[in-house]
Design an enzyme around this catalytic site. Structure first.
Site, PDB file in Angstrom:
ATOM      1  N   PHE A  86      80.158  31.990  -7.053  1.00  0.00           N
ATOM      2  CA  PHE A  86      79.326  33.191  -7.178  1.00  0.00           C
ATOM      3  C   PHE A  86      80.174  34.431  -7.365  1.00  0.00           C
ATOM      4  O   PHE A  86      81.389  34.424  -7.155  1.00  0.00           O
ATOM      5  CB  PHE A  86      78.440  33.366  -5.938  1.00  0.00           C
ATOM      6  CG  PHE A  86      79.210  33.725  -4.682  1.00  0.00           C
ATOM      7  CD1 PHE A  86      79.543  35.040  -4.390  1.00  0.00           C
ATOM      8  CD2 PHE A  86      79.599  32.740  -3.786  1.00  0.00           C
ATOM      9  CE1 PHE A  86      80.258  35.369  -3.242  1.00  0.00           C
ATOM     10  CE2 PHE A  86      80.307  33.046  -2.638  1.00  0.00           C
ATOM     11  CZ  PHE A  86      80.637  34.363  -2.364  1.00  0.00           C
ATOM     12  N   CYS A 115      90.153  26.051  -5.285  1.00  0.00           N
ATOM     13  CA  CYS A 115      88.928  26.840  -5.110  1.00  0.00           C
ATOM     14  C   CYS A 115      89.191  27.872  -4.029  1.00  0.00           C
ATOM     15  O   CYS A 115      89.844  27.588  -3.019  1.00  0.00           O
ATOM     16  CB  CYS A 115      87.778  25.924  -4.718  1.00  0.00           C
ATOM     17  SG  CYS A 115      86.192  26.766  -4.661  1.00  0.00           S
ATOM     18  N   ASN A 166      91.077  25.183  -0.882  1.00  0.00           N
ATOM     19  CA  ASN A 166      91.172  23.743  -1.173  1.00  0.00           C
ATOM     20  C   ASN A 166      92.598  23.448  -1.610  1.00  0.00           C
ATOM     21  O   ASN A 166      92.931  23.587  -2.792  1.00  0.00           O
ATOM     22  CB  ASN A 166      90.219  23.338  -2.313  1.00  0.00           C
ATOM     23  CG  ASN A 166      88.813  23.058  -1.855  1.00  0.00           C
ATOM     24  OD1 ASN A 166      88.468  23.266  -0.703  1.00  0.00           O
ATOM     25  ND2 ASN A 166      87.970  22.595  -2.761  1.00  0.00           N
ATOM     26  N   LYS A 196      74.856  34.046  -9.370  1.00  0.00           N
ATOM     27  CA  LYS A 196      75.084  32.648  -9.029  1.00  0.00           C
ATOM     28  C   LYS A 196      75.308  31.859 -10.303  1.00  0.00           C
ATOM     29  O   LYS A 196      74.629  32.071 -11.306  1.00  0.00           O
ATOM     30  CB  LYS A 196      73.880  32.071  -8.282  1.00  0.00           C
ATOM     31  CG  LYS A 196      73.699  32.587  -6.887  1.00  0.00           C
ATOM     32  CD  LYS A 196      74.863  32.271  -5.969  1.00  0.00           C
ATOM     33  CE  LYS A 196      75.089  30.795  -5.802  1.00  0.00           C
ATOM     34  NZ  LYS A 196      76.153  30.506  -4.804  1.00  0.00           N
ATOM     35  N   ASP A 254      87.886  20.377  -6.534  1.00  0.00           N
ATOM     36  CA  ASP A 254      88.149  21.708  -7.102  1.00  0.00           C
ATOM     37  C   ASP A 254      89.415  22.274  -6.460  1.00  0.00           C
ATOM     38  O   ASP A 254      89.370  23.124  -5.575  1.00  0.00           O
ATOM     39  CB  ASP A 254      86.957  22.631  -6.872  1.00  0.00           C
ATOM     40  CG  ASP A 254      87.063  23.931  -7.682  1.00  0.00           C
ATOM     41  OD1 ASP A 254      88.067  24.095  -8.409  1.00  0.00           O
ATOM     42  OD2 ASP A 254      86.155  24.763  -7.580  1.00  0.00           O
ATOM     43  N   HIS A 261      85.816  28.447   5.655  1.00  0.00           N
ATOM     44  CA  HIS A 261      85.897  29.060   4.320  1.00  0.00           C
ATOM     45  C   HIS A 261      84.564  29.662   3.909  1.00  0.00           C
ATOM     46  O   HIS A 261      84.446  30.214   2.812  1.00  0.00           O
ATOM     47  CB  HIS A 261      86.346  28.029   3.291  1.00  0.00           C
ATOM     48  CG  HIS A 261      85.271  27.122   2.774  1.00  0.00           C
ATOM     49  ND1 HIS A 261      84.401  26.438   3.598  1.00  0.00           N
ATOM     50  CD2 HIS A 261      84.927  26.765   1.505  1.00  0.00           C
ATOM     51  CE1 HIS A 261      83.570  25.721   2.857  1.00  0.00           C
ATOM     52  NE2 HIS A 261      83.864  25.897   1.591  1.00  0.00           N
ATOM     53  N   SER A 300      79.148  38.675   4.357  1.00  0.00           N
ATOM     54  CA  SER A 300      80.447  38.031   4.216  1.00  0.00           C
ATOM     55  C   SER A 300      81.448  38.858   5.021  1.00  0.00           C
ATOM     56  O   SER A 300      81.138  39.985   5.435  1.00  0.00           O
ATOM     57  CB  SER A 300      80.870  37.970   2.746  1.00  0.00           C
ATOM     58  OG  SER A 300      79.972  37.187   1.987  1.00  0.00           O
TER      59      SER A 300
END
Length: 391
Positions: free
Chosen positions: A147, A71, A255, A383, A68, A310, A293
Site C-alpha cells: 500500500f 519486503c 523479510n 491499495k 517477497d 512488522h 501506523s
C-alpha cells in the site's frame, strides 16, 4: 510475553492453532539456536509463521525469509503541517494514475544505479535471468497487502508511507532456492523438514552462497524499488504544494536473513514479517487501512533477538474476509474518519480494516520491544490491485 513451550516465546495473544503448529515444527529444527520468537502480529505463513523470528546455526532457509524477499517499509516526513482533503484526493488519484499497482509494471525499463553493476547480476542465476523484467518492475507497488498512505503525524507533520518489496524478482529467487533446499534435505534424509516447508541450505555449500548473493541483490532491489516509488510521490506532492520540503526518510526491510551476534556467537537471524528493533534503531510498524501506523525506536530486547512486529497482522484469511465482511460497514469505518480510499467492491475486502488485528493491541503487547516516536493517522490510502495482468 508468553512462553508457549520450552523454546517458543510469543508476544502474540490468541495465536491461531496453525501458527502454533508451525512454531512447534520450527522449535525442533536441527539448526535452531535459542528460541522461536513470535511477534504480536504473528499468524500462519508458509512453513514459518509470518511475524516469526529465529536464528539458525550455519544454515539459511529460503522459506524462513519468505517469498517477497526484502519486503519492507519506507516513510517520508514532509515539512507540511496540514494537507486539505482536496489535496489528499488529488495526490491519491495521481498515485493511482502513475504508479503501477498489482501485477502491472512500467512499459519502459527504469534507470537506476542498481542496474549498472552488471557483474553482480551476471554472477547470479535467477536474478541474471530476470534482469530485463526487473528493470520494468522497479518503482511498482505490487499486490496483496502492499500500500501507499498519506498520513498526519502526532509530531505535527504530514507523512507518506510505502509498503512494497522485491516484486517478482524476490519470488523467483525464493522459489528456486527453496527447491534446492528441498533436494538437499531430501538427500540427507531430513524428510520432516521438507514436509514442514522448513528445508534449509547449509552455510559453506555452493547453494547457500548463491542464495545469499541473490537474496542480498533482492534486498537492494527492494530498497531501491521503495525509493523509486517515493521519488514519484514526491513529484506529485510538489505539483500540489510547490513549497513542500521532505525532511526525513526511513527505509527498512522485514523479510530477510542476516548474520548477527547472539548467544555469544554469529548466527543467521531470519525475520519473516518482523522488523529489526536493535537499541536506538528507527522502525516502521504500519496498521491496516483505516488504522494508525507508528514510527518506533528499538529497545534492543535480546529475548526477542532484537526484533518487533512488522505490522498489525491478519486475523482472518483473504478468502474469509471477502466472503464474510460487509462492504458497507468497512466503507463506513474509512468514511467516518474522512479517509480518501477506493475500497468500493466486495473483492477488495481482503484488505479491509476488520481483516487485521487491532494495531493498538499489537503495540501494547510489544512495549518491551519498541518505544513509539510518532503516531501516524491515515488521510488517504492506495491499495494494490490483486488481479493478475502480466509481468
Amino acid at each position: 510475553m508468553e512462553k508457549l513451550a520450552e523454546n517458543i516465546l510469543s508476544w502474540c495473544k490468541n495465536l491461531e492453532p496453525a501458527a502454533v503448529q508451525q512454531a512447534d515444527n520450527l522449535s525442533k529444527h536441527p539448526c535452531l539456536v535459542g528460541n522461536v520468537c513470535l511477534m504480536p502480529d504473528a499468524h500462519c505463513g508458509y512453513g514459518m509463521p509470518i511475524g516469526g523470528v529465529a536464528a539458525l546455526d550455519n544454515a539459511i532457509s529460503p522459506n524462513m525469509v519468505g517469498v517477497d524477499i526484502g519486503c519492507g517499509m519506507l516513510a517520508v516526513q514532509t515539512g507540511l503541517t496540514a494537507l486539505p482533503r482536496e489535496n489528499v484526493q488529488r495526490i491519491v488519484d495521481k498515485i493511482y494514475e502513475r504508479i503501477p499497482l498489482g501485477f502491472d509494471h512500467h512499459e519502459e525499463a527504469q534507470e537506476n544505479p542498481i542496474f549498472l553493476d552488471l557483474p553482480r547480476w551476471n554472477k547470479t542465476e535467477v536474478c541474471k535471468r530476470e534482469f530485463f523484467s526487473a528493470q520494468k518492475q522497479l518503482g511498482t507497488l505490487g499486490g496483496g497487502n502492499h500500500f501507499i498512505e498519506v498520513q498526519s503525524g502526532s509530531d505535527g507533520h504530514i507523512w507518506f508511507m510505502i509498503h512494497s518489496g522485491s516484486r517478482n524478482l524476490g519470488k523467483q529467487v525464493a522459489e528456486y532456492y527453496n527447491n534446492k533446499a528441498v533436494k538437499l534435505c531430501t538427500m540427507f534424509k531430513q524428510n520432516a523438514l521438507v514436509k514442514q516447508d522448513l528445508a534449509f541450505l547449509p552455510i559453506g555449500t555452493r547453494e547457500a552462497g548463491d542464495y545469499i548473493n541473490e537474496m542480498k541483490l533482492c534486498l537492494d532491489f527492494a530498497f531501491e524499488n521503495r525509493k523509486a516509488i517515493a521519488s514519484a510521490i514526491k513529484k506529485i506532492f510538489k505539483e500540489e504544494i510547490p513549497s513542500v520540503e521532505f525532511v526525513r526518510e526511513i527505509n527498512i526491510h522485514h523479510n530477510y536473513a542476516a548474520v548477527e551476534e547472539h548467544f555469544g556467537r554469529k548466527v543467521w537471524v531470519h525475520r519473516k514479517g518482523a522488523t529489526l528493533a536493535r537499541e536506538n534503531t528507527t522502525g516502521i510498524i504500519p496498521g491496516s487501512q483505516g488504522t494508525s501506523s507508528y514510527i518506533v525506536q528499538g529497545l534492543g530486547n535480546e529475548i526477542s533477538l532484537q526484533s518487533c512486529s512488522h505490522g498489525a497482522g491478519r486475523c482472518m484469511s483473504r478468502s474469509k474476509a471477502v466472503r464474510d465482511l460487509d462492504l458497507a460497514h468497512e466503507q463506513e469505518i474509512l468514511n467516518k474518519q474522512g479517509i480518501v480510499h477506493r475500497m468500493n467492491e466486495q473483492a477488495l475486502l481482503d484488505e479491509a480494516p476488520s481483516a487485521y488485528k487491532d494495531i493498538d493491541e499489537v503495540m501494547e503487547n510489544q512495549k518491551d520491544l519498541v518505544k513509539i516516536l510518532v503516531k501516524l493517522t491515515p488521510l488517504g490510502v492506495v491499495k494494490a490491485l490483486n488481479e493478475r495482468k502480466h509481468w
